[in-house]
Design a protein around this motif. Sequence first.
Motif, PDB file in Angstrom:
ATOM      1  N   PHE A 106     -51.583 -65.765  16.179  1.00  0.00           N
ATOM      2  CA  PHE A 106     -51.110 -64.534  16.806  1.00  0.00           C
ATOM      3  C   PHE A 106     -49.603 -64.449  16.629  1.00  0.00           C
ATOM      4  CE2 PHE A 106     -50.110 -67.446  20.223  1.00  0.00           C
ATOM      5  CZ  PHE A 106     -48.995 -66.891  20.845  1.00  0.00           C
ATOM      6  N   GLU A 107     -49.076 -63.250  16.754  1.00  0.00           N
ATOM      7  CA  GLU A 107     -47.634 -63.035  16.657  1.00  0.00           C
ATOM      8  C   GLU A 107     -47.236 -61.873  17.545  1.00  0.00           C
ATOM      9  OE1 GLU A 107     -44.020 -62.354  13.394  1.00  0.00           O
ATOM     10  OE2 GLU A 107     -46.113 -62.185  12.754  1.00  0.00           O
ATOM     11  N   VAL A 108     -46.085 -61.993  18.184  1.00  0.00           N
ATOM     12  CA  VAL A 108     -45.460 -60.898  18.923  1.00  0.00           C
ATOM     13  C   VAL A 108     -44.152 -60.581  18.216  1.00  0.00           C
ATOM     14  CG1 VAL A 108     -44.488 -60.141  21.120  1.00  0.00           C
ATOM     15  CG2 VAL A 108     -46.477 -61.662  21.093  1.00  0.00           C
ATOM     16  N   GLY A 109     -43.990 -59.345  17.762  1.00  0.00           N
ATOM     17  CA  GLY A 109     -42.773 -59.027  17.021  1.00  0.00           C
ATOM     18  C   GLY A 109     -42.577 -57.541  16.829  1.00  0.00           C
ATOM     19  N   ASN A 110     -41.465 -57.201  16.199  1.00  0.00           N
ATOM     20  CA  ASN A 110     -41.118 -55.809  15.955  1.00  0.00           C
ATOM     21  C   ASN A 110     -41.813 -55.280  14.716  1.00  0.00           C
ATOM     22  OD1 ASN A 110     -39.170 -55.278  18.072  1.00  0.00           O
ATOM     23  ND2 ASN A 110     -37.820 -56.708  17.030  1.00  0.00           N
ATOM     24  N   VAL A 111     -42.163 -54.010  14.760  1.00  0.00           N
ATOM     25  CA  VAL A 111     -42.638 -53.283  13.577  1.00  0.00           C
ATOM     26  C   VAL A 111     -41.784 -52.021  13.442  1.00  0.00           C
ATOM     27  CG1 VAL A 111     -44.984 -54.191  13.694  1.00  0.00           C
ATOM     28  CG2 VAL A 111     -44.424 -52.095  14.925  1.00  0.00           C
ATOM     29  N   PHE A 112     -41.749 -51.469  12.233  1.00  0.00           N
ATOM     30  CA  PHE A 112     -40.772 -50.422  11.927  1.00  0.00           C
ATOM     31  C   PHE A 112     -41.440 -49.247  11.224  1.00  0.00           C
ATOM     32  CE2 PHE A 112     -39.064 -54.668  11.792  1.00  0.00           C
ATOM     33  CZ  PHE A 112     -37.959 -54.597  12.614  1.00  0.00           C
ATOM     34  N   ARG A 113     -40.976 -48.062  11.580  1.00  0.00           N
ATOM     35  CA  ARG A 113     -41.442 -46.828  10.948  1.00  0.00           C
ATOM     36  C   ARG A 113     -40.263 -45.923  10.687  1.00  0.00           C
ATOM     37  NH1 ARG A 113     -45.973 -46.287   8.070  1.00  0.00           N
ATOM     38  NH2 ARG A 113     -47.675 -47.438   9.036  1.00  0.00           N
ATOM     39  N   ALA A 114     -40.294 -45.209   9.565  1.00  0.00           N
ATOM     40  CA  ALA A 114     -39.208 -44.288   9.237  1.00  0.00           C
ATOM     41  C   ALA A 114     -39.264 -43.073  10.158  1.00  0.00           C
ATOM     42  CB  ALA A 114     -39.316 -43.859   7.778  1.00  0.00           C
ATOM     43  N   ASP A 115     -38.066 -42.552  10.456  1.00  0.00           N
ATOM     44  CA  ASP A 115     -37.956 -41.351  11.271  1.00  0.00           C
ATOM     45  C   ASP A 115     -36.882 -40.466  10.659  1.00  0.00           C
ATOM     46  OD1 ASP A 115     -38.900 -40.031  13.739  1.00  0.00           O
ATOM     47  OD2 ASP A 115     -36.801 -40.156  14.303  1.00  0.00           O
ATOM     48  N   ALA A 116     -36.786 -39.252  11.134  1.00  0.00           N
ATOM     49  CA  ALA A 116     -35.843 -38.310  10.537  1.00  0.00           C
ATOM     50  C   ALA A 116     -34.407 -38.808  10.640  1.00  0.00           C
ATOM     51  CB  ALA A 116     -35.979 -36.944  11.208  1.00  0.00           C
TER      52      ALA A 116
END
Length: 793
Positions: free
Chosen positions: A570-580
């Motif tokens: 298992f892992e707890v971490g940040n994920v990223f998505r592009a935004d304007a």
Amino acid sequence: MKFSENWLRQLVEIPADRATLVHRLTMAGLEVDDVSVIGENLEGVVVGEIVSAEPHPDADRLKLCMVDAGDGSPVQIVCGAPNARMGLKAPLARIGATLPGGMKIKKARLRGVESSGMLCSARELGVDADASGLMELDADIEPGTPLAEALGLPDASIEIGLTPNRPDCLGMWGLARDVAAQFGTSASLPEPESVSVSGDGRREVILEAGADCPRYLGRIVEGIDPAASTPAWMAARLRRAGLRPISVVVDVTNYIMLETGQPLHAFDNDTLQGALHVRHATADETLVLLDGSEVKLDPEFLLIADDARALAVAGIMGGKDSSVTGSTRNVFLESAHFAPTAISGRARKLGLHTDASHRFERGVDPELPARALERASALLLDIAGGSAGPLLGAERKADLKVTGPVILRRQRLERVLGLAIEDAVVSRALTALGLEVEHTQTGWRATPPSFRFDIEREEDLIEEVARIHGYEHIPTHAPSGELALEPDPEARLKPLDLAKQLVARDYQEALCMAFVRADLLADWSLDAGTVPLSNPLSADLAVMRPSLLPGLVEALRHNRARQQARVRLFEVGNVFRADAEAPVQTMQLALVASGAAHAEQWGEPSRAMDFHDLKGDVESVLAMCAQPQAWQFDTRELPGWLHPGRSARVMRDDAPAGYMGVLHPAIAAVLDLDHDIWVAALDLAQLLPRAMPEARVISRYPGVRRDLAVELPETVSWGQVKACVQNALGAQLAQLVLFDRYSGEGLGNARKSLAMGLILQDASRTLTDRDADQCVADALAALERDCMAQLRG
């Protein structure tokens, strides 16, 4: 960078001894890595001239040398050096002298012949590593002159480790300026004057590389003496800087590089054909370098070429075919400015690291090429003669970096350094470093000179003030003030709480890179709306991860490939998505598992992990929120990376909170995984809020159990049934247990049978049979109405 201490002291007045100089250099950010003392304790060693050299009567390799020591009576020395010859001037250790290695010179007999002293090599005197023969001295030195006086000894070779932002100190001029500012003195730098043009050698220079080479200068010097030797003072400075003297032309270019910081290169002008072109290499273009190696180039490399072929890899190393040799009489001196981005990393790509590439990668003063070329021309003409042609070249002024003014605020300076420095001290420090300083209402406006192109912002000026003022004068203050504790609300879980729960369920925590391969995301169909890196370390780390699962499954695959059949991560971490406007960053909890449901043991037969095992793990995490009624599971709108028939969506209060199930077989095949891979990805923000514990009265009255079996459509989930019964019975339903599920013969198509136990209890009285029967009737009515169920007979 290595340099001679005596050379530095000739350029700038230093009112301090060597130890203080070394300390001040280090404290000013020019950290001294090594100090090698040269030529101490040379009393009794003088310059001697061999006036005759005859073979030893009893030894083939020895010579009987009569040496003029300057006192009018030559002494006899037995010498075995291969270069001992009449007319040579070399160091002579007189009887009674003690050499740096501890050898005391005495009168001796060698093969029956008396020897009254010792002619020395450079290594025996501790001034160089050369032991191939006698140390050859300049012919114009008078015999009897103390060697220390003739060679400017004692001296020290000082090596400093420069940070990449201080390329101005990769030359003695820049170093002298900095030392002068530290000690409050002034530097006396030679000001190159234009040499007299007596030749007419010309060659066109064509710039074809744009901003990668905005300035390229050159000069043809004809008729030099190829037999001219490098002066002893120049050779000594080169050796103390770690460079080996080679030939007069090469030594002059190396000396100017050490003196000014501007790398130069010399071509044999007779080997050049037509104009000189500064261009990028073509694909697979080859060149034999000065060291004899052949390199294959690509368009990233900058080349110096003539009309016929490539001549040199710009800013790194020259080519062998156009190099200066022992018979060269006509040379083309190159002095150019290359952009650091055009040179950076190119030498490393060829497996090289040269003095020129070291300087060009960090940056060189764009105004230096002309001054360095004039200085080199003058030295070469003085030493080797010849006639200098006019200054040649081409430039693109618009591409040359120009330093601009930088604002320094008084208040900001005091805040960063923690002390107030008088305005006059600040102005004096910046002016001593060559900056043009103008006072403003809030502080200063400083314009750096061209050689301090590293000064670009206010923090750079603060650093310069701190360096010259002295870091040791900046007080050390312990932090003070109360630190505000971060709120720790009971109504919110910590990520560590969830991690501990998963560890208790036999999972291991993994930490994966936040960057993944673009093609890996494409395999998962997660490549839409990703955040690519503008300057990735490698293609495998080119995109910020939009989900934890691709990296976590790669970790699982890595472990399975190493004979780990049962893997639970298992892992707890940040994920990223592009935004304007800017990338959006959220936290996620992800699980991956494969192999057996339980670790190998004797008490229970082994079986493969299934959907309900994964659901149990997920539900154990959801249960920590203490809001069981808030969570639901359904099979709508599943992502493409999940198996459509063996997966579920996790909902919290009718809002999607994550997904779980088995990895889609198509993705598993692409990743070369031949077993079921169970995965779950949950939004951490929805997992952390939890209900506060509440104290409740435990009923003193016994509970009643009634069993109920109903037939209903397969599309109705147990979660819907459970919610329906709970809503119908309210507080009197203490527990609802599903103890049987059946589908098949005897039931219609797409129908199933669920058998459940209703545990009924009231906090105020004992329930009667009539109460229990009424609860069953209410539950059945609700199921018939909301779940299309009917009582099974």
